[in-house]
Each structure stands twice: as structure tokens, then as C-alpha cells.
Design a protein around this motif. Structure first.
Motif, PDB file in Angstrom:
ATOM      1  N   LEU A  92       5.077   1.591   5.633  1.00  0.00           N
ATOM      2  CA  LEU A  92       3.758   1.227   5.125  1.00  0.00           C
ATOM      3  C   LEU A  92       3.626   1.461   3.625  1.00  0.00           C
ATOM      4  CD1 LEU A  92       0.816   0.357   5.661  1.00  0.00           C
ATOM      5  CD2 LEU A  92       0.307   2.762   6.203  1.00  0.00           C
ATOM      6  N   TRP A  93       4.168   2.575   3.137  1.00  0.00           N
ATOM      7  CA  TRP A  93       3.876   2.975   1.767  1.00  0.00           C
ATOM      8  C   TRP A  93       5.003   2.756   0.761  1.00  0.00           C
ATOM      9  CZ3 TRP A  93      -1.028   3.341   1.535  1.00  0.00           C
ATOM     10  CH2 TRP A  93      -1.770   3.893   2.581  1.00  0.00           C
ATOM     11  N   LEU A  94       6.223   3.062   1.126  1.00  0.00           N
ATOM     12  CA  LEU A  94       7.288   3.118   0.124  1.00  0.00           C
ATOM     13  C   LEU A  94       7.562   1.789  -0.590  1.00  0.00           C
ATOM     14  CD1 LEU A  94       9.845   5.571   1.782  1.00  0.00           C
ATOM     15  CD2 LEU A  94       8.304   5.997  -0.149  1.00  0.00           C
ATOM     16  N   PRO A  95       7.640   0.646   0.104  1.00  0.00           N
ATOM     17  CA  PRO A  95       7.919  -0.599  -0.625  1.00  0.00           C
ATOM     18  C   PRO A  95       6.861  -0.912  -1.692  1.00  0.00           C
ATOM     19  CG  PRO A  95       8.334  -0.906   1.712  1.00  0.00           C
ATOM     20  CD  PRO A  95       7.655   0.428   1.566  1.00  0.00           C
ATOM     21  N   ARG A  96       5.597  -0.718  -1.366  1.00  0.00           N
ATOM     22  CA  ARG A  96       4.533  -1.046  -2.331  1.00  0.00           C
ATOM     23  C   ARG A  96       4.433  -0.014  -3.442  1.00  0.00           C
ATOM     24  NH1 ARG A  96      -0.844  -1.881   0.766  1.00  0.00           N
ATOM     25  NH2 ARG A  96      -0.007  -0.247   2.122  1.00  0.00           N
TER      26      ARG A  96
END
Length: 385
Positions: free
Chosen positions: A108-112
Motif C-alpha cells: 500500500l505505502w512503499l511504491p508511492r
């Protein structure tokens, strides 16, 4: 021991320095729109997710390469505050998610966060809980199917502009190491309010402010590392921050030392360049000595972190060495320039930016306490002579 970086790392650093000089300069002050514009450029360049595994949108670099990358960033941009915000985002926020996050949290968080779409802040410090994190008063109570957080945080890097917060709160009062829990909270969550950016003596390009929580509801799936793992998450973030973040200061010192050498070769007094005077040349040699000594300690700490060793002592020694060297180099750079050193420029900017480095990531006095404990001091009662 091989003190040379691999050729691909050297090439990566040279490219980053050139990119930072061209695109990440800024004004040295916090302007929200320009800050986010440069942030997104840094994300496209791969800086924001440098140590995040490739499967989560990062570059998968190790600690040694990360220090070299931060050094290159510090050389390239005169806005050390921006570089500081980048490093705090990566090492204090993304790496805890890498090391403690669930598969769903990472997805949920790391790519963005790595791409520059989102900005992160780690909210630990409070007005009454700085070096003593176990004195914090922000409380998280489990009510029904969610945690409810109340309290305030202070001196939070990136808080005024952050999209995602890692917030430390007390879930077991008096529970000590296992009494804290970490939460991932999105900006815009009802009851969560970030204050305006502080007006600081240095690192003015980095937005730092307060965070207030008034009945903020957080679902259990946004707990990072599990209930009671907050202190471990904090320690993990400091492990990375105290080592890799200070590479930015190595770069800033290198940049100012180079400009000081150039100035001493061009500035003429009494019919000769001032660099010909022993008082000036010896001062510049001392600047180089302090910087290079600190650099060796920082890369030693990074090597310990990379091999999975206990780098607490080395990161503490390096943090002290880099911060003290940066302050002294700033003072000496001003001294070489004389009156020109106290006007707006590289020397006085470095000194202002270096002063906070003695305080954040654990004050230098706390670092000395930590090192002293490893030497056996403070653990045993004194023996009677």
C-alpha cells in the motif's frame, strides 16, 4: 580494507550530484509548491526509495551505497534542508515499513512513498519527551474495532507537508520498552492536524512542525510491527537515520571546503593570495582533517549496518564526529572568508544547518551515554575502595 566505492556506485553518485545541482537547488527556504515539485523530481530519480527493495518500488541499495548517495546529494544541492527531509523520509519512515510492515502495508505505502507521490514523517518527539521517549504522553486506546489516539508531537520533520505519518503512542502506560506502539496514519484523517512550519536557525528548506491528535481513529491493520513494538520500530529507524542521513552533511562539508579552498586561492591581501599565509592554510588543512576523519567513521558505521552487525557504537561515534566536524568546518569557513563569511553564502549557511545536527537523531550527549554504557559505565554500582 578497500576504501574505494564500486565503479557503478561512483557513477551513480556523479549522476546524482549533477542532477541535484541542476534541479534540486531551491531557495534555501520552505516554499510548499516548489518543495513538492523538487520532491517529485527526486522520486523519479530514485533517491526517495534508494534502500527500499526493488519489488516495492525502490532501488535496493545497501547502507554503504546509501551513505555515498546522500553525500552526493549534499554536494549537489546547496539546500541542505531539502536533502535532510529526503533522508528523514527514507531512513526514518520507509525503512521501518520495510523492516516491520506487513505485506499489505508494504504494498500500500512503499511504491508511492518511493516514487515521490507521497511524503512521510515519523512523529516521535514531544515537548516533554525528546531524548526520553518513554516519557511521551500521546496515548492510544483500543476502543471497539479501532485505536483512538490523543496527544501532540513537536519538532517533526516534514510534518507540515506530509501525506503519511508514522506516529508513536503509549498503549501500555508504564510498560517501558513494550509499552509503545507505532501507527501509520494518513493526512486528512479526522482529528489529525499538522501545524505550520517552524522558523528555524538552520535547515530552513526542511519543513518542521507540530502534529496534534484529537480522537484520531486508526484501524488495527495500520499498526506497524504489532502492538508493543513501537520502541523496536523507533530503534530500527534510528539505526538507519543515525548512519545514512549524515551522508548529506558529508556532502555539504565537501562542497563548502572546496569553495573555501577556491576562495583562499583567489582572495588577495598584502599582495598575495591568503592561502599562502600559514594561519589560513593550516586552518583549511584542519577543516579537511575533521571532514575526512568523520567520513571514515560514517562509512565504518554503514559497513557495520550493511553486514547486519550491531552498529550502535559506530553509528553513535559517527553521528558525533560528523555533526561536530560540520559545525567546526562552518566556523572555519567563515573565519577564512572574514567579513564575507557572515553575509549570505555557503559558509554561514553550513554553520546554521550544522547546528541542529548536534541535537536531532539523539543529542550528542545521549550518544556519548550510549557509548559509555557499552564500555560498562552506568551498569554496576561503584565498588568501595
Amino acid at each position: 580494507m578497500n576504501f574505494d566505492l564500486p565503479a557503478d556506485t561512483e557513477a551513480m553518485c556523479a549522476a546524482l550530484t549533477a542532477f541535484a545541482r541542476r534541479d534540486l537547488g531551491g531557495t534555501g527556504t520552505f516554499v510548499p509548491e516548489d518543495f513538492r515539485r523538487r520532491w517529485q523530481l527526486a522520486g523519479k530519480q530514485g533517491i526517495l526509495g534508494a534502500t527500499v527493495p526493488e519489488e516495492h518500488g525502490g532501488s535496493g541499495l545497501g547502507a554503504v551505497s546509501a551513505v555515498a548517495l546522500m553525500e552526493a546529494l549534499g554536494i549537489g544541492t546547496a539546500d541542505t534542508g531539502f536533502g535532510f527531509s529526503v533522508a528523514a523520509h527514507l531512513f526514518a519512515c520507509l525503512m521501518p515499513i520495510v523492516e516491520f510492515g506487513t505485506p499489505d502495508q508494504k504494498l500500500l505505502w512503499l511504491p508511492r512513498l518511493s516514487s515521490g507521490e507521497l511524503i512521510a514523517a515519523h512523529a516521535i518527539t514531544e515537548t516533554e519527551a525528546g531524548s526520553d521517549i518513554f516519557a511521551m504522553r500521546t496515548i492510544a486506546e483500543l476502543r471497539g474495532d479501532s485505536y483512538v489516539l490523543n496527544g501532540s508531537k513537536a519538532f517533526i520533520t516534514n510534518a507540515p507537508i506530509a501525506d503519511v505519518f508514522i506516529v508513536q503512542a503509549v498503549t501500555e502506560p508504564g510498560g517501558g520498552f513494550f509499552g509503545l506502539t507505532s501507527f501509520i496514519i494518513e493526512a486528512g484523517t479526522p482529528g489529525l492536524h499538522a501545524g505550520p512550519a517552524y522558523d528555524k536557525v538552520g535547515l530552513r528548506g526542511s519543513p518542521t512542525g507540530e502534529l496534534h491528535l484529537d480522537d484520531v481513529h486508526v484501524p488495527p491493520e495500520h499498526v506497524l510491527g504489532g502492538r508493543g513494538a513501537g520502541a523496536a520500530v523507533f530503534s530500527g529507524s534510528m539505526k538507519w537515520e543515525r548512519t545514512c542521513l549524515f551522508g548529506v552533511y558529508l556532502g555539504a562539508m565537501r562542497r563548502v571546503l572546496d569553495s573555501t579552498i577556491e576562495f583562499a586561492g583567489e582572495r588577495v591581501q598584502f599582495g598575495a593570495p591568503i592561502g599562502e599565509f600559514q594561519a589560513v592554510s593550516h586552518r583549511i588543512v584542519d577543516m579537511m582533517l575533521g571532514m575526512e576523519s568523520a567520513r571514515l567513521l560514517l562509512f565504518k558505521a554503514a559497513a557495520e549496518l550493511a553486514r547486519g552487525g550491531n552498529n550502535e557504537v559506530w553509528s553513535a561515534l559517527a553521528k558525533i564526529a560528523v555533526s561536530e566536524a560540520a559545525v567546526q568546518l562552518g566556523l572555519d569557513a567563515i573565519g577564512v572568508r572574514g567579513g564575507l563569511g557572515i553575509t549570505d553564502g555557503a559558509a554561514e549557511t553550513l554553520l546554521r544547518d550544522a547546528l541542529p545536527s548536534r541535537i536531532f537523531s539523539g543529542t550528542n550527549e545521549i550518544q556519548k551515554n550510549n557509548i559509555a554504557r557499552t564500555l560498562g559505565f552506568g551498569r554496576r554500582p561503584a565498588r568501595r575502595r
